[in-house]
Write a protein that holds these residues in place. Structure first.
Motif, short mmCIF file in Angstrom:
data_model
loop_
_atom_site.label_atom_id
_atom_site.label_comp_id
_atom_site.label_asym_id
_atom_site.label_seq_id
_atom_site.Cartn_x
_atom_site.Cartn_y
_atom_site.Cartn_z
N GLN A 101 35.49 50.10 22.69
CA GLN A 101 34.57 51.23 22.59
C GLN A 101 33.99 51.50 23.99
N VAL A 102 34.09 52.75 24.44
CA VAL A 102 33.49 53.06 25.74
C VAL A 102 31.99 52.84 25.70
N SER A 103 31.41 52.92 24.50
CA SER A 103 29.98 52.68 24.34
C SER A 103 29.60 51.21 24.51
N ASP A 104 30.60 50.32 24.61
CA ASP A 104 30.32 48.91 24.90
C ASP A 104 29.79 48.73 26.32
N GLY A 105 29.97 49.74 27.16
CA GLY A 105 29.41 49.71 28.50
C GLY A 105 30.41 49.43 29.59
N PRO A 106 30.04 49.72 30.84
CA PRO A 106 30.99 49.59 31.96
C PRO A 106 31.42 48.17 32.25
N ASP A 107 30.56 47.20 32.09
CA ASP A 107 30.95 45.83 32.40
C ASP A 107 32.10 45.37 31.52
N VAL A 108 32.03 45.69 30.22
CA VAL A 108 33.08 45.29 29.30
C VAL A 108 34.38 46.03 29.59
N VAL A 109 34.29 47.36 29.68
CA VAL A 109 35.50 48.18 29.85
C VAL A 109 36.14 47.95 31.22
N LEU A 110 35.34 47.98 32.26
CA LEU A 110 35.89 47.81 33.60
C LEU A 110 36.35 46.37 33.84
N GLY A 111 35.70 45.41 33.18
CA GLY A 111 36.18 44.04 33.26
C GLY A 111 37.58 43.91 32.69
N TRP A 112 37.81 44.58 31.56
CA TRP A 112 39.15 44.57 30.97
C TRP A 112 40.15 45.23 31.91
N ILE A 113 39.76 46.34 32.53
CA ILE A 113 40.67 47.03 33.45
C ILE A 113 41.07 46.12 34.60
N GLY A 114 40.10 45.42 35.20
CA GLY A 114 40.42 44.51 36.29
C GLY A 114 41.38 43.41 35.86
N ASP A 115 41.13 42.84 34.70
CA ASP A 115 42.01 41.78 34.19
C ASP A 115 43.41 42.32 33.88
N ALA A 116 43.46 43.51 33.27
CA ALA A 116 44.75 44.10 32.92
C ALA A 116 45.55 44.43 34.17
N ALA A 117 44.88 44.93 35.21
CA ALA A 117 45.58 45.23 36.47
C ALA A 117 46.20 43.96 37.05
N GLY A 118 45.47 42.86 36.99
CA GLY A 118 46.01 41.60 37.48
C GLY A 118 47.24 41.15 36.72
N ARG A 119 47.19 41.29 35.39
CA ARG A 119 48.35 40.89 34.58
C ARG A 119 49.54 41.82 34.81
N LEU A 120 49.28 43.10 34.92
CA LEU A 120 50.37 44.05 35.09
C LEU A 120 51.10 43.88 36.41
N THR A 121 50.37 43.57 37.47
CA THR A 121 51.03 43.44 38.78
C THR A 121 51.99 42.27 38.83
N THR A 122 51.87 41.33 37.92
CA THR A 122 52.84 40.22 37.89
C THR A 122 54.22 40.70 37.45
N LEU A 123 54.28 41.91 36.87
CA LEU A 123 55.58 42.46 36.46
C LEU A 123 56.40 42.96 37.63
N ALA A 124 55.76 43.15 38.79
CA ALA A 124 56.47 43.60 40.00
C ALA A 124 56.03 42.72 41.16
N PRO A 125 56.40 41.45 41.17
CA PRO A 125 55.88 40.50 42.17
C PRO A 125 56.23 40.84 43.60
#
Length: 385
Positions: A101-125
């Motif tokens: 939920q975007v209403s969960d706030g920026p820390d929750v949503v943007l924290g997920w984005i940072g973690d997801a970006a880290g996981r995704l970049t492992t697909l193109a080492p």
């Protein structure tokens, strides 16, 4: 002509020889060779087979190397977040999604984005992450990337999205509102030959992304295209969530249509319920959607007269109502707009659909990475190192 400017000729992927670049730019061949060398060291340009020889050794060809770097594009919705990894040609290499939920706030949503970006970049080492593009479901101040008084995003007002995500990813972060992002994605995927288009998102709110002369038009503060809060005749004194009365959104957005159906005794809680009822052939739902199309068309007609697009694309949740919504829009636009403005105008549903947001976020990031300014800065940093 700087290295970044020379790269403008190469970034579309078409191969060039040094001689062709010299002839086109007027630079000496030695200068072209030196700048090609810098671009190759940056990984942005790579050899591309061989050109046909006119006698002697064939000249070398050079072109964009799309695999050199990757970007992450993120589409943040009211109840979901989707992130994709893409190369510099925009090809999607992987994706992640979450029901947040975007209403969960920026820390929750943007924290997920940072973690997801880290996981995704492992697909193109072998590739370096170069930028992150993010679309948000609310007004965004373009110069800072900060949401400004977003109505469905409590806790996000003036939050420094760029810095928060940059700290976790270490790369430039580009932020825009969701409808601008969708316009970029639609154009990049399906309308690359159209320089003047408007994408209108009809969902919980109503907004437009405007491309004119091939460039996204954001306005002075980033609020260009806010159609939902234009006053329309039929809205009368209906109160809008913005605090004003008579707004298009209060009459024709998804929640307003669901409420109109409930008053008629038809159970509908959301815009998606309205779309489902239309697809099932419900006469009341079809009628309110057709009326909504006419109301939207009233505002779009003014936009067509002012901006003169070649194509108007209807996207967002309510676009799922298909021809019933389009028919209402077309009816009023062709009646109320100047004949010259509508002589070759197309009004059509989005072909990118739900993909438009992430495709646009990728385009936003790629365009930054491949911009003359960014390439020039990287070239100077390389030469100084």
């Amino acid at each position: 002509m700087r290295t970044g400017d020379l790269f403008e000729l190469l970034k579309d992927g078409r191969p060039w020889t040094r001689a062709e670049l010299a002839d086109t730019t007027g630079l000496a061949r030695s200068t072209v060779a030196a700048r090609i060398d810098v671009l190759m060291r940056l990984g942005l340009v790579a050899p591309f087979g061989d050109a046909r020889s006119t006698g002697g050794r064939p000249p070398a060809l050079f072109a964009l190397n799309p695999a050199a770097k990757v970007v992450v594009g993120v589409d943040v919705g009211a109840t979901h977040v989707r992130a994709v990894l893409a190369d510099l040609s925009g090809t999607i290499l992987g994706e992640e999604a979450a029901d947040l939920q975007v209403s969960d706030g920026p820390d929750v949503v943007l924290g997920w984005i940072g973690d997801a970006a880290g996981r995704l970049t492992t697909l193109a080492p072998a590739a370096q992450l170069a930028a992150v593009g993010i679309g948000l479901p609310g007004p965004v101040e373009h110069s800072t990337g900060r949401p400004i008084s977003p109505p469905i995003m409590p806790g996000w007002d003036r939050f420094d999205v760029v810095e928060h995500v940059r700290r976790s990813t270490g790369v430039p972060v580009l932020v825009d509102n969701d409808v601008n992002i969708m316009a970029l994605g639609e154009r990049r995927a399906h309308l690359s030959d159209v320089d003047d288009l408007v994408l209108i998102k009809v969902a919980t709110g109503i907004g437009a992304g405007i491309v004119s002369g091939g460039q996204l038009q954001r306005g002075a503060q980033g609020t260009a295209g806010d159609l939902g809060h234009v006053r329309v005749a039929r809205a009368g004194d209906v109160t809008c969530r913005c605090g004003n009365t008579g707004c298009l959104e209060a009459l024709a957005a998804g929640p307003a249509l669901a409420e109109s159906l409930r008053k008629r005794g038809v159970p509908a809680r959301s815009g998606q319920d309205v779309v489902d009822l239309v697809r099932a052939g419900d006469a009341a739902a079809i009628a309110v959607v057709r009326d909504a199309g006419r109301d939207i068309g009233e505002v779009v007609a003014t936009m067509v007269n002012l901006v003169n697009p070649s194509v108007v694309v209807i996207g967002g949740q309510l676009a799922g109502a298909g021809e019933h919504l389009l028919a209402g829009i077309r009816e009023v636009v062709y009646l109320r707009s100047l004949p010259l403005a509508t002589a070759q105008l197309r009004i059509e549903s989005s072909r990118a659909g739900g993909e438009a947001g992430v495709l646009g976020a990728v385009a936003l990031a790629v365009d930054h990475v491949l911009s003359p300014a960014a390439v020039e800065a990287a070239s100077l940093a390389l030469l100084e190192s």
